[in-house]
Design a protein around this motif. Structure first.
Motif, PDB file in Angstrom:
ATOM      1  N   SER A 182     -32.259 -18.377 -21.928  1.00  0.00           N
ATOM      2  CA  SER A 182     -32.132 -17.096 -21.247  1.00  0.00           C
ATOM      3  C   SER A 182     -32.526 -15.968 -22.178  1.00  0.00           C
ATOM      4  O   SER A 182     -32.302 -16.044 -23.380  1.00  0.00           O
ATOM      5  CB  SER A 182     -30.673 -16.902 -20.792  1.00  0.00           C
ATOM      6  N   ARG A 183     -33.115 -14.961 -21.648  1.00  0.00           N
ATOM      7  CA  ARG A 183     -33.583 -13.845 -22.456  1.00  0.00           C
ATOM      8  C   ARG A 183     -32.449 -12.895 -22.782  1.00  0.00           C
ATOM      9  O   ARG A 183     -31.478 -12.753 -22.042  1.00  0.00           O
ATOM     10  CB  ARG A 183     -34.678 -13.078 -21.706  1.00  0.00           C
ATOM     11  N   SER A 184     -32.604 -12.212 -23.912  1.00  0.00           N
ATOM     12  CA  SER A 184     -31.635 -11.206 -24.314  1.00  0.00           C
ATOM     13  C   SER A 184     -31.731 -10.005 -23.392  1.00  0.00           C
ATOM     14  O   SER A 184     -32.802  -9.706 -22.856  1.00  0.00           O
ATOM     15  CB  SER A 184     -31.944 -10.778 -25.754  1.00  0.00           C
TER      16      SER A 184
ATOM     17  N   ARG B  61     -37.526 -19.218 -29.585  1.00  0.00           N
ATOM     18  CA  ARG B  61     -36.394 -20.093 -29.901  1.00  0.00           C
ATOM     19  C   ARG B  61     -35.082 -19.314 -29.935  1.00  0.00           C
ATOM     20  O   ARG B  61     -34.015 -19.849 -29.633  1.00  0.00           O
ATOM     21  CB  ARG B  61     -36.634 -20.804 -31.238  1.00  0.00           C
ATOM     22  N   ALA B  62     -35.168 -18.031 -30.318  1.00  0.00           N
ATOM     23  CA  ALA B  62     -33.969 -17.188 -30.381  1.00  0.00           C
ATOM     24  C   ALA B  62     -33.621 -16.566 -29.036  1.00  0.00           C
ATOM     25  O   ALA B  62     -32.608 -15.879 -28.907  1.00  0.00           O
ATOM     26  CB  ALA B  62     -34.162 -16.085 -31.418  1.00  0.00           C
ATOM     27  N   GLY B  63     -34.478 -16.769 -28.029  1.00  0.00           N
ATOM     28  CA  GLY B  63     -34.222 -16.178 -26.724  1.00  0.00           C
ATOM     29  C   GLY B  63     -34.581 -14.718 -26.651  1.00  0.00           C
ATOM     30  O   GLY B  63     -34.004 -13.956 -25.876  1.00  0.00           O
ATOM     31  N   LEU B  64     -35.565 -14.300 -27.460  1.00  0.00           N
ATOM     32  CA  LEU B  64     -36.010 -12.903 -27.502  1.00  0.00           C
ATOM     33  C   LEU B  64     -37.501 -12.833 -27.195  1.00  0.00           C
ATOM     34  O   LEU B  64     -38.214 -13.828 -27.257  1.00  0.00           O
ATOM     35  CB  LEU B  64     -35.757 -12.306 -28.890  1.00  0.00           C
ATOM     36  N   THR B  65     -37.962 -11.644 -26.873  1.00  0.00           N
ATOM     37  CA  THR B  65     -39.396 -11.423 -26.818  1.00  0.00           C
ATOM     38  C   THR B  65     -39.870 -11.089 -28.227  1.00  0.00           C
ATOM     39  O   THR B  65     -39.075 -10.746 -29.112  1.00  0.00           O
ATOM     40  CB  THR B  65     -39.748 -10.255 -25.886  1.00  0.00           C
ATOM     41  N   LYS B  66     -41.163 -11.180 -28.440  1.00  0.00           N
ATOM     42  CA  LYS B  66     -41.693 -10.887 -29.772  1.00  0.00           C
ATOM     43  C   LYS B  66     -41.426  -9.442 -30.194  1.00  0.00           C
ATOM     44  O   LYS B  66     -41.029  -9.198 -31.344  1.00  0.00           O
ATOM     45  CB  LYS B  66     -43.184 -11.197 -29.804  1.00  0.00           C
ATOM     46  N   PRO B  67     -41.606  -8.443 -29.315  1.00  0.00           N
ATOM     47  CA  PRO B  67     -41.273  -7.074 -29.715  1.00  0.00           C
ATOM     48  C   PRO B  67     -39.797  -6.911 -30.076  1.00  0.00           C
ATOM     49  O   PRO B  67     -39.453  -6.165 -30.991  1.00  0.00           O
ATOM     50  CB  PRO B  67     -41.647  -6.241 -28.481  1.00  0.00           C
TER      51      PRO B  67
END
Length: 243
Positions: free
Chosen positions: A4-6, A74-80
């Motif tokens: 899931s995304r942050s 892998r951390a559930g974040l977008t690159k920005p």
């Protein structure tokens, strides 16, 4: 399944800790803690997710092969989002590498004042093996760095050299006092490092050759006992019973 995304925005906001005014207001309504504390806790959780993701990626691909895109995913974040929380891939790598080196050069399990080399060496071997089994991915980051020519270890060599010299001097004292068989103390240390780090660097091989699947834990006590007895026998010492 994808992670899931942050809830963080795709680009770093101007507010402290990466939160918008709306998010700050929402945090203020949460019971039990103030908004600033909640924000700090959330920031810590995100930092830990990034750290764990980076450890996996760097341990598998090294600095050059790892990408911030894969670390972010892998951390559930977008690159920005990731780049808002880190100062760059190289800095993240160097921080992790420094933590590995710091742990490696700690010799707190090695009692330099002791006159019982068997007990000290047994404790030292056990500490190194348990480090390899507990944090194999961190250990592999160090191994990959060495294999690539150690371009980022320059600032750490003086401390490592000093600690190794202290360990070797104690081993030499025990030899001079007739407490253990004579050998090259530096080679003895490097052989101990090689045997104990094997369980991190070659974890896949260890599991395959011992007919263990990835989810099956290693029998730590057996590994510790076997390697310890081998080291002690090479030093002309009887097996240590741990008493």
């Amino acid at each position: 399944m994808p992670r899931s995304r942050s809830p963080l925005p795709d680009t770093a906001p101007a507010q402290s800790d990466g939160w918008s005014d709306a998010e700050m207001a929402a945090m203020a309504t949460l019971p039990g803690t103030g908004p600033e504390q909640r924000l700090r806790e959330q920031r810590q959780r995100i930092d830990e997710r990034i750290r764990k993701a980076a450890i996996v990626e760097f341990s598998q691909h090294g600095l050059r092969g790892a990408s911030t895109q894969d670390i972010a995913a892998r951390a559930g974040l977008t690159k920005p989002q990731l780049h808002y929380y880190i100062k760059g891939k190289e800095r993240l790598y160097e921080e992790l590498l420094a933590s590995v080196v710091h742990r490696w050069v700690q010799d707190t399990s090695f009692d330099h004042a002791s006159d019982d080399p068997a007990a000290v060496l047994a404790s030292y071997v056990e500490d190194k093996i348990r480090t390899s089994l507990d944090d194999p991915e961190l250990a592999r980051i160090f191994g990959l760095e060495i294999l690539s020519g150690a371009p980022h270890l320059g600032p750490h060599w003086p401390t490592a050299f000093e600690v190794t010299g202290r360990l070797a001097a104690t081993l030499q004292r025990w030899m001079d006092e007739g407490r253990m068989r004579r050998c090259n103390p530096h080679l003895l240390l490097m052989n101990i490092w090689a045997m104990t780090s094997h369980y991190a660097y070659y974890a896949v091989q260890v599991r395959q050759m011992s007919a263990r699947f990835p989810e099956s834990p290693m029998d730590r006590d057996t590994v510790v006992r076997e390697v310890t007895d081998l080291v002690l026998a090479g030093c002309g010492l009887a097996p240590h019973d741990g008493a």
